[in-house]
Design an enzyme around this catalytic site. Structure first.
Site, short mmCIF file in Angstrom:
data_model
loop_
_atom_site.label_atom_id
_atom_site.label_comp_id
_atom_site.label_asym_id
_atom_site.label_seq_id
_atom_site.Cartn_x
_atom_site.Cartn_y
_atom_site.Cartn_z
N LYS A 92 0.86 -1.19 0.00
CA LYS A 92 0.00 0.00 0.00
C LYS A 92 0.89 1.22 0.00
O LYS A 92 1.82 1.33 0.80
CB LYS A 92 -0.89 -0.02 1.26
CG LYS A 92 -1.76 1.19 1.44
CD LYS A 92 -3.17 0.91 0.95
CE LYS A 92 -3.97 2.16 0.66
NZ LYS A 92 -3.70 2.80 -0.64
N GLN A 113 7.29 3.88 3.78
CA GLN A 113 5.87 3.51 3.83
C GLN A 113 5.63 2.23 4.64
O GLN A 113 4.62 2.08 5.30
CB GLN A 113 5.37 3.32 2.39
CG GLN A 113 3.86 3.32 2.25
CD GLN A 113 3.26 4.72 2.21
OE1 GLN A 113 3.76 5.57 1.51
NE2 GLN A 113 2.20 4.95 2.95
N LYS A 116 5.59 3.38 8.23
CA LYS A 116 4.44 4.25 8.45
C LYS A 116 3.15 3.43 8.52
O LYS A 116 2.34 3.59 9.42
CB LYS A 116 4.36 5.23 7.28
CG LYS A 116 3.21 6.21 7.36
CD LYS A 116 3.11 7.07 6.12
CE LYS A 116 4.44 7.69 5.75
NZ LYS A 116 4.32 8.71 4.73
N LYS A 128 5.26 1.81 -3.23
CA LYS A 128 5.17 3.17 -3.78
C LYS A 128 5.37 3.07 -5.29
O LYS A 128 5.98 2.11 -5.76
CB LYS A 128 6.29 4.04 -3.19
CG LYS A 128 6.06 5.53 -3.33
CD LYS A 128 5.13 6.07 -2.27
CE LYS A 128 4.75 7.51 -2.52
NZ LYS A 128 3.96 8.09 -1.44
N GLY A 167 -2.96 8.23 -4.13
CA GLY A 167 -2.34 9.44 -4.70
C GLY A 167 -1.08 9.83 -3.96
O GLY A 167 -0.73 9.28 -2.92
N ASP A 168 -0.35 10.77 -4.51
CA ASP A 168 0.81 11.42 -3.88
C ASP A 168 1.00 12.70 -4.69
O ASP A 168 0.06 13.17 -5.35
CB ASP A 168 2.05 10.51 -3.91
CG ASP A 168 3.20 11.05 -3.07
OD1 ASP A 168 3.06 11.14 -1.84
OD2 ASP A 168 4.24 11.42 -3.63
N THR A 212 -4.34 13.60 5.69
CA THR A 212 -2.92 13.73 6.02
C THR A 212 -2.68 15.03 6.80
O THR A 212 -1.99 15.04 7.83
CB THR A 212 -2.05 13.67 4.75
OG1 THR A 212 -2.42 12.50 4.02
CG2 THR A 212 -0.58 13.62 5.08
N ASN A 244 -2.22 19.28 -1.28
CA ASN A 244 -3.21 18.60 -0.43
C ASN A 244 -2.84 18.63 1.05
O ASN A 244 -3.63 19.06 1.90
CB ASN A 244 -3.38 17.16 -0.93
CG ASN A 244 -4.22 16.33 0.01
OD1 ASN A 244 -3.72 15.76 0.98
ND2 ASN A 244 -5.51 16.29 -0.24
P1 NDP Z 1 0.57 18.02 -3.89
O1 NDP Z 1 1.00 17.67 -5.28
O2 NDP Z 1 -0.86 18.23 -3.61
O3 NDP Z 1 1.36 19.32 -3.37
C1 NDP Z 1 2.74 19.37 -3.32
C2 NDP Z 1 3.15 20.75 -2.88
O4 NDP Z 1 4.56 20.77 -2.71
C3 NDP Z 1 2.84 21.82 -3.90
O5 NDP Z 1 2.61 23.03 -3.27
C4 NDP Z 1 4.12 21.83 -4.73
O6 NDP Z 1 4.31 23.05 -5.42
C5 NDP Z 1 5.16 21.66 -3.67
N1 NDP Z 1 6.35 21.04 -4.25
C6 NDP Z 1 6.42 19.90 -5.00
N2 NDP Z 1 7.68 19.66 -5.38
C7 NDP Z 1 8.40 20.65 -4.87
C8 NDP Z 1 9.77 21.00 -4.93
N3 NDP Z 1 10.67 20.22 -5.57
N4 NDP Z 1 10.17 22.08 -4.27
C9 NDP Z 1 9.29 22.86 -3.58
N5 NDP Z 1 7.99 22.59 -3.51
C10 NDP Z 1 7.55 21.53 -4.14
O7 NDP Z 1 1.19 16.86 -2.98
P2 NDP Z 1 0.77 16.44 -1.50
O8 NDP Z 1 0.34 17.63 -0.73
O9 NDP Z 1 -0.12 15.28 -1.62
O10 NDP Z 1 2.15 15.89 -0.94
C11 NDP Z 1 3.10 16.73 -0.29
C12 NDP Z 1 4.07 15.85 0.49
O11 NDP Z 1 3.35 15.07 1.44
C13 NDP Z 1 4.88 14.84 -0.33
O12 NDP Z 1 6.13 14.65 0.28
C14 NDP Z 1 4.06 13.57 -0.20
O13 NDP Z 1 4.83 12.41 -0.42
C15 NDP Z 1 3.63 13.69 1.25
N6 NDP Z 1 2.47 12.90 1.63
C16 NDP Z 1 1.26 13.08 1.03
C17 NDP Z 1 0.16 12.36 1.45
C18 NDP Z 1 -1.20 12.61 0.91
O14 NDP Z 1 -2.15 12.04 1.46
N7 NDP Z 1 -1.38 13.44 -0.09
C19 NDP Z 1 0.29 11.31 2.48
C20 NDP Z 1 1.59 11.26 3.12
C21 NDP Z 1 2.63 12.01 2.66
P3 NDP Z 1 3.99 23.12 -7.00
O15 NDP Z 1 2.51 23.28 -7.09
O16 NDP Z 1 4.76 24.30 -7.45
O17 NDP Z 1 4.49 21.84 -7.59
#
Ligand code: NDP
Length: 449
Positions: A92, A113, A116, A128, A167-168, A212, A244
């Site tokens: 997962k 993961q 976690k 993943k 998703g991620d 999250t 997100n």
């Molecule tokens: P989203 O795609 O919704 O958002 C990602 C955010 O991070 C955006 O604001 C994006 O900006 C920014 N970002 C992405 N890449 C970079 C970079 N190289 N440098 C700076 N900013 C960056 O993703 P999520 O919110 O879902 O995920 C964010 C983090 O949380 C990740 O590490 C993910 O693995 C982790 N996560 C997510 C979960 C979930 O349920 N969604 C669960 C557990 C962990 P921009 O729009 O400019 O790309």
């Protein structure tokens, strides 16, 4: 520095086998450092080669993803699925669509993961996947065709009892919808629990979208309460990212009485001393997939600066990095400490470099590592699977209450594990030990698989 000769050997094997996989090495080393403390009490791990098995994925699949863009040109991306560990349940873990995706990143994420998912207390293994595809700037049609091509191959490797992606980064509700549609079409079977993060109309769970970010705040609130007699109430919070995790962390932190003053995207950050107006961030990021820069144009008194790292120069009591891996280095960590923060909790996966974590811990800040702090997303995904299997859906409040219970429980498990193994307050070691033990016991019980 690892003490155990056995762990040193295992780590050396990992680094020499795949010398270019830096992010994976970093994740493995952090976990092994946590396990170092418990190893003397568990000679059975070395005897059964358990750690060697633990650091090697059960299976890795890479595949070609051809698709046609709006101009009629054929494009080819590379797809991946890392099926890391199935000792306690089906693999997962999310799918990431981002140009930086490679095997090192996905192995690090899959490895994290495992632990976690174990910490959630729910029966889910670790995996993943993703692709080096950039959804940014692509049309709806292009994203749909990419998702369909991706699933045309991935479908032969997944299933509700085998591997359940979600998703991620770059994979939200829209992409999960297209992926699920293609799976159903090819398999001719309504297997709702094969993917999580689905739309509410076709098997999704209430609270999954928020989970999250909300979960991060539930765990942080418990950590503040138990370890410092504090809470979010009246605190200033800085949150990196505006996706997100960041959005719903900001929503819950505000609901708990904090003021969120800065958010970012990969281009830069906005600072609003009056408190970020989340409805405007949502309108920009969810409404029309815009850039946070627009916030400063719309909200008088706020400002925008280029460069996403600059966000950490804004003073705060609580820092919630929610963007991406390795965004906080040693220098950035020192700035956060100097500005007087009391706690850092990781919403993103591995946002802090190991040197940065050392800076936080040495300065006496509370530090909640990602594998515990952001486990609320996958925990709610597992609750989505449960509801799909029951063919029944819980209310928002029911799922939210379960999520909160899970996060509070995770905090106590990792806190207690740290105490038990002689490193009280070190939640990084606590999370690695508590997450590992359940998986290790299952692997031992199942023999050489
Ligand atoms: P989203 O795609 O919704 O958002 C990602 C955010 O991070 C955006 O604001 C994006 O900006 C920014 N970002 C992405 N890449 C970079 C970079 N190289 N440098 C700076 N900013 C960056 O993703 P999520 O919110 O879902 O995920 C964010 C983090 O949380 C990740 O590490 C993910 O693995 C982790 N996560 C997510 C979960 C979930 O349920 N969604 C669960 C557990 C962990 P921009 O729009 O400019 O790309």
């Amino acid at each position: 520095m690892l003490q155990s000769a056995y762990l040193k050997r295992v780590y050396e094997q990992v680094t020499t086998r795949d010398p270019e996989q830096k992010e994976f090495h970093q994740a493995v080393l952090e976990v092994l450092e946590g396990l170092d403390r418990m190893l003397p009490q568990h000679p059975e791990y070395e005897k059964t080669g358990l750690i060697e098995r633990f650091v090697e994925p059960e299976r890795v699949v890479t595949f070609r993803v051809p698709w046609v863009d709006d101009a009629g040109a054929v494009r080819v991306n590379r797809g991946y699925r890392v099926q890391f560990n199935s000792a306690i349940g089906p693999y997962k873990g999310g799918l990431r669509f981002h140009p930086t995706v490679n095997l090192s990143i996905l192995k690090f994420l899959g490895f994290e993961q495992i632990l976690k998912n174990s910490l959630t207390g729910l029966p889910i293994g670790g995996g993943k996947g993703g692709a080096d595809f950039d959804p940014k700037g692509k049309s709806e049609g292009e994203v749909m065709r990419f998702c369909q091509s991706f699933m045309t191959e991935l479908q032969r490797h997944i299933g509700q009892f085998v591997d359940v992606p979600a998703g991620d980064i770059g994979v939200g509700g829209r992409e999960i919808g297209y992926l699920f549609g293609q799976y159903k079409r090819i398999r001719d079977s309504y297997e709702a629990a094969v993917l999580t993060g689905k739309g509410l109309d076709f098997g999704g769970s209430l609270v999954r979208t928020e989970a999250t970010g909300y979960g991060l705040c539930y765990l942080t609130e418990e950590m503040l309460k138990r370890m410092k007699g504090e809470s979010f109430m009246g605190k200033t919070v800085v949150i990196s990212g505006s996706g997100n995790v960041a959005t719903f962390a900001a929503e819950k932190a505000s609901a708990l009485g904090a003021k969120v003053v800065a958010m970012s995207d990969s281009n830069g950050f906005v600072h609003d001393p009056e408190g970020i107006k989340l409805d405007i961030i949502k309108d920009i990021k969810i409404g029309h997939r815009g850039r946070v820069k627009e916030y400063a144009d719309r909200v008088p008194g706020s400002s925008y600066a280029e460069g996403f790292r600059g966000i950490w120069t804004i003073p705060c009591d609580i820092a919630l990095p929610c963007a991406t891996q390795n965004e906080i280095d040693e220098e950035t960590a020192k700035i956060i400490v100097k500005n007087g923060a009391m706690a850092v909790a990781e919403g993103a996966n591995m946002p802090s470099r190991p040197e940065a974590i050392a800076v936080f811990q040495n300065a006496g800040l509370l530090f909640a590592p990602a594998k515990a702090a952001n486990a609320g997303g996958v925990a709610t995904s597992a609750l989505e699977m449960s509801q799909n299997s029951m063919r029944y859906g819980w209310s928002f409040d029911e799922v939210d209450a379960k999520l909160k219970g899970i996060m509070v429980n995770i905090f106590h498990n990792i806190h207690d594990a740290a105490e038990k193994y002689g490193v009280p307050g070190d939640l990084v070691a606590g999370a690695n030990i508590a997450g590992f033990q359940k998986v290790a016991n299952a692997m031992l019980a199942q023999g050489l698989v």
